[in-house]
Design a protein around this motif. Structure first.
Motif, PDB file in Angstrom:
ATOM      1  N   GLU A  83       1.449   6.858  -6.956  1.00 54.12           N
ATOM      2  CA  GLU A  83       0.212   7.667  -7.155  1.00 54.12           C
ATOM      3  C   GLU A  83       0.665   9.077  -6.983  1.00 54.12           C
ATOM      4  O   GLU A  83       0.091  10.025  -7.346  1.00 54.12           O
ATOM      5  N   ASN A  84       1.793   9.310  -6.232  1.00 57.43           N
ATOM      6  CA  ASN A  84       2.277  10.827  -6.038  1.00 57.43           C
ATOM      7  C   ASN A  84       3.337  11.383  -7.035  1.00 57.43           C
ATOM      8  O   ASN A  84       3.968  12.199  -6.841  1.00 57.43           O
ATOM      9  N   LYS A 126       0.835  -1.117  -0.049  1.00 58.08           N
ATOM     10  CA  LYS A 126      -0.059   0.121   0.062  1.00 58.08           C
ATOM     11  C   LYS A 126       1.052   1.193   0.098  1.00 58.08           C
ATOM     12  O   LYS A 126       0.573   2.154  -0.717  1.00 58.08           O
ATOM     13  N   ILE A 127       2.011   1.064   0.754  1.00 57.98           N
ATOM     14  CA  ILE A 127       2.781   2.497   0.809  1.00 57.98           C
ATOM     15  C   ILE A 127       3.693   2.512  -0.426  1.00 57.98           C
ATOM     16  O   ILE A 127       3.684   3.632  -1.006  1.00 57.98           O
ATOM     17  N   VAL A 167      -2.901   0.577 -10.877  1.00 55.84           N
ATOM     18  CA  VAL A 167      -1.777   1.805 -10.415  1.00 55.84           C
ATOM     19  C   VAL A 167      -0.695   1.886 -11.864  1.00 55.84           C
ATOM     20  O   VAL A 167      -0.424   0.847 -12.055  1.00 55.84           O
ATOM     21  N   LYS A 213       2.160   1.784  -3.504  1.00 60.00           N
ATOM     22  CA  LYS A 213       1.125   2.196  -4.145  1.00 60.00           C
ATOM     23  C   LYS A 213       0.827   3.953  -3.907  1.00 60.00           C
ATOM     24  O   LYS A 213       0.867   4.602  -4.658  1.00 60.00           O
ATOM     25  N   GLN A 214       0.821   4.243  -2.629  1.00 61.05           N
ATOM     26  CA  GLN A 214       0.898   5.690  -2.507  1.00 61.05           C
ATOM     27  C   GLN A 214       2.016   6.485  -2.896  1.00 61.05           C
ATOM     28  O   GLN A 214       1.663   7.504  -3.574  1.00 61.05           O
TER      29      GLN A 214
END
Length: 346
Positions: free
Chosen positions: A103-104, A96-97, A129, A99-100
């Motif tokens: 996305e940034n 999840k990290i 993603v 992915k974040q």
């Protein structure tokens, strides 16, 4: 076990090592993973890898955004690593990290075992993603042992030295690249060194991998990462790219892998050379095959370990003494000139 020998025509192979001896000494092999990590961070990227827990009794995936944070991700951890960490007081999946960050718009380098890289790839696809900025590197894998083995070994050392471990490595280069040593520092100032494969931990690592690792699905052409890296076993003093402090082998099969190779070529402190693919794979069998388990030894070790602990399980394991003797002979041979060895055999 099915051997998954790859199509070597699809692979481009390189060897390399840090030109800085201090950096090379502190790396597990030639330092390829660390060199790539430094390059990614200098380009405002994020690097994911495995670190020990604070008490050195386990391992967990984590990330680094600064050069100085890479230190904890260096070197091998021969145990299965958790993919959940505590971040801002919350337990969160490492995927999840990743992915974040993607996305940034951040560049991400993920370094891990083949199965973990595959799991990340599936996660990224599941959530649609954009993976343009994601680079993946998997490690040539022997098959990690269980975290409980690490915990038991650390506890044995702490009991012996009557102090907590403050630093720990299973790839200390006491006498150069080979053989690897266990190295432990303690809060009371004492230091412990032992040849890894003659240690209780080393024996457990060889004989007691996670059961799923004996049927690994990510060997040969089934590696899903951009690069696959490890120790360049087979490389010796006769090779022009040999270094006694360690050499990395690097297999590339994707356009992103080619980009990572170009980054290494443009690095001022990493020497990289094209090398023979067939030779490299023949001498690195973990690239294309999983280990064959000895069920009798595995089952007895498991039972003894769970009932009586690590030391008992090793000492009472079938073939343990013969294994230790062989490792001792291998150690002695390294210091005897080849010509003298031939004479002794005659």
């Amino acid at each position: 076990m099915e051997y998954l020998y790859p199509d070597t025509k699809t692979i481009k192979t390189f060897s390399g090592y840090y030109t800085d001896d201090t950096k090379l000494f502190n790396s597990a092999s030639g330092g390829c993973a660390s060199a790539l990590s430094e390059i990614i961070i200098r380009n405002n990227g994020v690097v994911f890898g495995v670190r020990y827990t604070d008490d050195f009794k386990g391992a967990v995936y984590d990330f680094a955004e600064k050069i100085e944070e890479l230190e904890q991700l260096k070197s091998s951890k021969y145990i299965y690593a958790s993919k959940k960490i505590i971040l801002n007081g919350e337990e969160i999946s490492i995927f999840k990290i990743v992915k974040q960050f993607l996305e940034n718009g951040r560049i991400v380098l993920f370094i891990g075992l083949g199965c973990d890289v595959a799991a990340l790839s599936n996660y990224i696809k599941k959530y649609n993603v954009d993976s343009t900025n994601l680079y993946t590197v998997d490690l040539i894998c022997h098959g990690p042992t269980y975290p409980k083995i690490q915990e038991a070994y650390i506890e044995l050392l702490e009991d012996k030295f009557q102090s907590k471990v403050s630093s720990f490595s299973v790839r200390y280069k006491k006498k150069g690249w080979e053989p690897p040593f266990v190295y432990a520092e303690f809060e009371n100032g004492r230091v412990f060194k032992e040849e890894f494969y003659r240690s209780y931990f080393g024996y457990a690592f060889v004989k007691y991998s996670r059961s799923s690792c004996y049927n690994c699905q990510f060997k040969g052409d089934h590696h899903v990462s951009d690069l696959t890296i490890g120790d360049f076993w087979g490389c010796n003093k006769k090779h022009s790219d040999y270094n006694p402090l360690g050499v990395s082998i690097i297999f590339s099969r994707s356009s992103k892998g080619a980009r990572l190779i170009e980054m290494l070529k443009n690095s001022s402190d990493f020497r990289i050379n094209t090398t023979d693919t067939d030779f490299a794979i023949r001498h690195n069998s973990n690239f294309y095959k999983a280990r064959t388990p000895n069920k009798e030894i595995y089952d007895k070790f498991k039972k003894d370990f769970e009932s009586h602990g690590l030391k008992y399980a090793c000492v009472n394991s079938k073939g343990f003494r013969a294994y230790r003797l062989k490792k001792y002979k291998d150690h002695i041979k390294r210091f005897i000139p080849r010509a003298l060895l031939k004479f002794i055999k005659k």
